[in-house]
Design a protein around this motif. Structure first.
Motif, PDB file in Angstrom:
ATOM      1  N   TYR A  32       0.818  -1.220   0.000  1.00 11.64           N
ATOM      2  CA  TYR A  32       0.000   0.000   0.000  1.00 11.64           C
ATOM      3  C   TYR A  32       0.851   1.269   0.000  1.00 11.64           C
ATOM      4  CZ  TYR A  32      -3.797  -3.215   0.815  1.00 11.64           C
ATOM      5  OH  TYR A  32      -4.688  -4.252   0.678  1.00 11.64           O
ATOM      6  N   GLN A  33       2.138   1.110  -0.358  1.00 11.05           N
ATOM      7  CA  GLN A  33       3.085   2.218  -0.499  1.00 11.05           C
ATOM      8  C   GLN A  33       3.283   3.014   0.788  1.00 11.05           C
ATOM      9  OE1 GLN A  33       1.909   4.451  -3.960  1.00 11.05           O
ATOM     10  NE2 GLN A  33       2.254   2.712  -5.328  1.00 11.05           N
ATOM     11  N   ARG A  34       3.159   2.347   1.916  1.00  7.32           N
ATOM     12  CA  ARG A  34       3.449   2.966   3.213  1.00  7.32           C
ATOM     13  C   ARG A  34       4.851   2.524   3.621  1.00  7.32           C
ATOM     14  NH1 ARG A  34      -1.090   2.154   7.328  1.00  7.32           N
ATOM     15  NH2 ARG A  34       0.148   3.755   8.337  1.00  7.32           N
ATOM     16  N   TYR A  35       5.829   3.030   2.868  1.00  8.87           N
ATOM     17  CA  TYR A  35       7.194   2.558   2.992  1.00  8.87           C
ATOM     18  C   TYR A  35       7.826   2.898   4.337  1.00  8.87           C
ATOM     19  CZ  TYR A  35       6.480   1.955  -1.984  1.00  8.87           C
ATOM     20  OH  TYR A  35       5.965   1.589  -3.197  1.00  8.87           O
ATOM     21  N   GLN A  36       7.558   4.068   4.865  1.00  8.27           N
ATOM     22  CA  GLN A  36       8.153   4.432   6.152  1.00  8.27           C
ATOM     23  C   GLN A  36       7.652   3.508   7.260  1.00  8.27           C
ATOM     24  OE1 GLN A  36      10.707   6.645   6.240  1.00  8.27           O
ATOM     25  NE2 GLN A  36      10.976   5.837   8.304  1.00  8.27           N
ATOM     26  N   GLU A  63      13.498   0.983   1.719  1.00  6.81           N
ATOM     27  CA  GLU A  63      14.257   2.241   1.588  1.00  6.81           C
ATOM     28  C   GLU A  63      14.376   2.644   0.119  1.00  6.81           C
ATOM     29  OE1 GLU A  63      15.174   4.313   3.846  1.00  6.81           O
ATOM     30  OE2 GLU A  63      15.554   3.212   5.702  1.00  6.81           O
ATOM     31  N   ILE A  64      14.662   1.667  -0.734  1.00  6.31           N
ATOM     32  CA  ILE A  64      14.779   1.948  -2.173  1.00  6.31           C
ATOM     33  C   ILE A  64      13.459   2.494  -2.711  1.00  6.31           C
ATOM     34  CG2 ILE A  64      15.052   0.885  -4.451  1.00  6.31           C
ATOM     35  CD1 ILE A  64      17.034  -1.092  -3.053  1.00  6.31           C
ATOM     36  N   ARG A  65      12.370   1.843  -2.372  1.00  7.93           N
ATOM     37  CA  ARG A  65      11.059   2.279  -2.869  1.00  7.93           C
ATOM     38  C   ARG A  65      10.643   3.621  -2.275  1.00  7.93           C
ATOM     39  NH1 ARG A  65       7.768  -3.402  -3.147  1.00  7.93           N
ATOM     40  NH2 ARG A  65       9.108  -4.343  -4.724  1.00  7.93           N
ATOM     41  N   ASN A  66      11.239   3.964  -1.131  1.00  7.04           N
ATOM     42  CA  ASN A  66      10.961   5.250  -0.496  1.00  7.04           C
ATOM     43  C   ASN A  66      11.929   6.322  -1.014  1.00  7.04           C
ATOM     44  OD1 ASN A  66       9.358   6.717   1.296  1.00  7.04           O
ATOM     45  ND2 ASN A  66      10.813   6.505   2.968  1.00  7.04           N
ATOM     46  N   LYS A  67      12.611   6.000  -2.115  1.00  7.74           N
ATOM     47  CA  LYS A  67      13.547   6.920  -2.787  1.00  7.74           C
ATOM     48  C   LYS A  67      14.766   7.243  -1.930  1.00  7.74           C
ATOM     49  CE  LYS A  67      10.556   7.702  -6.218  1.00  7.74           C
ATOM     50  NZ  LYS A  67      10.217   6.515  -6.874  1.00  7.74           N
ATOM     51  N   ASP A  70      20.614   5.588  -1.251  1.00  8.82           N
ATOM     52  CA  ASP A  70      21.875   5.718  -0.507  1.00  8.82           C
ATOM     53  C   ASP A  70      21.736   5.183   0.919  1.00  8.82           C
ATOM     54  OD1 ASP A  70      23.294   6.759  -2.661  1.00  8.82           O
ATOM     55  OD2 ASP A  70      22.702   8.822  -2.186  1.00  8.82           O
ATOM     56  N   THR A  71      20.583   5.389   1.525  1.00  7.94           N
ATOM     57  CA  THR A  71      20.322   4.837   2.860  1.00  7.94           C
ATOM     58  C   THR A  71      20.283   3.319   2.792  1.00  7.94           C
ATOM     59  OG1 THR A  71      19.050   6.811   3.426  1.00  7.94           O
ATOM     60  CG2 THR A  71      18.725   4.873   4.823  1.00  7.94           C
ATOM     61  N   ALA A  72      19.687   2.783   1.728  1.00  5.04           N
ATOM     62  CA  ALA A  72      19.627   1.331   1.543  1.00  5.04           C
ATOM     63  C   ALA A  72      21.028   0.753   1.369  1.00  5.04           C
ATOM     64  CB  ALA A  72      18.760   0.986   0.340  1.00  5.04           C
ATOM     65  N   ILE A  73      21.885   1.447   0.618  1.00  4.13           N
ATOM     66  CA  ILE A  73      23.261   0.986   0.429  1.00  4.13           C
ATOM     67  C   ILE A  73      23.981   0.921   1.768  1.00  4.13           C
ATOM     68  CG2 ILE A  73      25.517   1.625  -0.537  1.00  4.13           C
ATOM     69  CD1 ILE A  73      23.923   2.766  -2.966  1.00  4.13           C
ATOM     70  N   ALA A  74      23.864   1.978   2.556  1.00  2.00           N
ATOM     71  CA  ALA A  74      24.504   1.992   3.882  1.00  2.00           C
ATOM     72  C   ALA A  74      23.946   0.883   4.766  1.00  2.00           C
ATOM     73  CB  ALA A  74      24.308   3.355   4.541  1.00  2.00           C
ATOM     74  N   ASN A  94      20.744  -4.312  -5.916  1.00  2.00           N
ATOM     75  CA  ASN A  94      19.520  -3.597  -6.272  1.00  2.00           C
ATOM     76  C   ASN A  94      19.618  -2.131  -5.836  1.00  2.00           C
ATOM     77  OD1 ASN A  94      16.936  -3.014  -7.050  1.00  2.00           O
ATOM     78  ND2 ASN A  94      15.939  -4.422  -5.654  1.00  2.00           N
ATOM     79  N   ALA A  95      20.152  -1.890  -4.650  1.00  2.00           N
ATOM     80  CA  ALA A  95      20.290  -0.521  -4.144  1.00  2.00           C
ATOM     81  C   ALA A  95      21.271   0.282  -4.990  1.00  2.00           C
ATOM     82  CB  ALA A  95      20.733  -0.545  -2.682  1.00  2.00           C
ATOM     83  N   TYR A  96      22.397  -0.345  -5.368  1.00  2.00           N
ATOM     84  CA  TYR A  96      23.351   0.344  -6.238  1.00  2.00           C
ATOM     85  C   TYR A  96      22.705   0.681  -7.581  1.00  2.00           C
ATOM     86  CZ  TYR A  96      27.601  -0.155  -3.413  1.00  2.00           C
ATOM     87  OH  TYR A  96      28.556  -0.037  -2.443  1.00  2.00           O
ATOM     88  N   ALA A  97      21.943  -0.250  -8.134  1.00  2.00           N
ATOM     89  CA  ALA A  97      21.279   0.015  -9.413  1.00  2.00           C
ATOM     90  C   ALA A  97      20.274   1.152  -9.276  1.00  2.00           C
ATOM     91  CB  ALA A  97      20.596  -1.253  -9.917  1.00  2.00           C
ATOM     92  N   ALA A  98      19.531   1.179  -8.171  1.00  2.00           N
ATOM     93  CA  ALA A  98      18.544   2.245  -7.957  1.00  2.00           C
ATOM     94  C   ALA A  98      19.217   3.601  -7.783  1.00  2.00           C
ATOM     95  CB  ALA A  98      17.692   1.923  -6.731  1.00  2.00           C
ATOM     96  N   ALA A  99      20.447   3.598  -7.261  1.00  2.00           N
ATOM     97  CA  ALA A  99      21.196   4.848  -7.074  1.00  2.00           C
ATOM     98  C   ALA A  99      21.915   5.278  -8.354  1.00  2.00           C
ATOM     99  CB  ALA A  99      22.199   4.688  -5.935  1.00  2.00           C
TER     100      ALA A  99
END
Length: 127
Positions: A32-36, A63-67, A70-74, A94-99
């Motif tokens: 439902y896109q409630r990523y936080q 984190e990736i879907r919440n834009k 970089d937070t996901a990478i860390a 996946n996180a590197y690709a999204a960044a």
């Protein structure tokens, strides 16, 4: 004393089911896109069980879907321990690709002889 043992037995029996429901709840939040909200659920699950790769993986995906690539990478870099988890490595790629760091993503994918689901990956990514 007997009541304490009964309570401990019930708690031990219900604990795995509760954890599964929490992952399911986090996934439902993502649906439902409630990523936080999903991130908070997965953070709690990871804190409760640091060896739970599924919760750590899904936190990074949220984190990736919440834009917040970089937070996901860390997050993935902090979560990956020896021996390296294929699931967390796939999340990191996946996180590197999204960044937009596709070269770094490819380097990680080349570490796999087989992917997280057992499928040969090296040739798929080089075509």
């Amino acid at each position: 004393m007997k009541n304490v043992w009964i309570l401990l037995a019930i708690t031990a029996f219900c604990a795995p089911a509760t954890q599964g429901q929490n992952i399911d709840t986090g996934l439902k939040m993502m649906k439902y896109q409630r990523y936080q909200s999903a991130i908070e659920i997965f953070k709690k699950l990871s804190a409760a069980n640091s060896s739970d790769d599924k919760a750590a993986y899904w936190r990074g995906i949220a984190e990736i879907r919440n834009k917040n690539a970089d937070t996901a990478i860390a997050h993935y870099n902090n979560s990956i321990k020896e021996p390296k988890s294929n699931l967390l490595l796939a999340g990191l790629a996946n996180a590197y690709a999204a960044a937009g760091k596709k070269g770094d993503a490819l380097k990680i994918l080349l570490l796999f002889d087989k992917g997280p689901d057992g499928v040969k990956m090296k040739n798929l990514w080089l075509q």
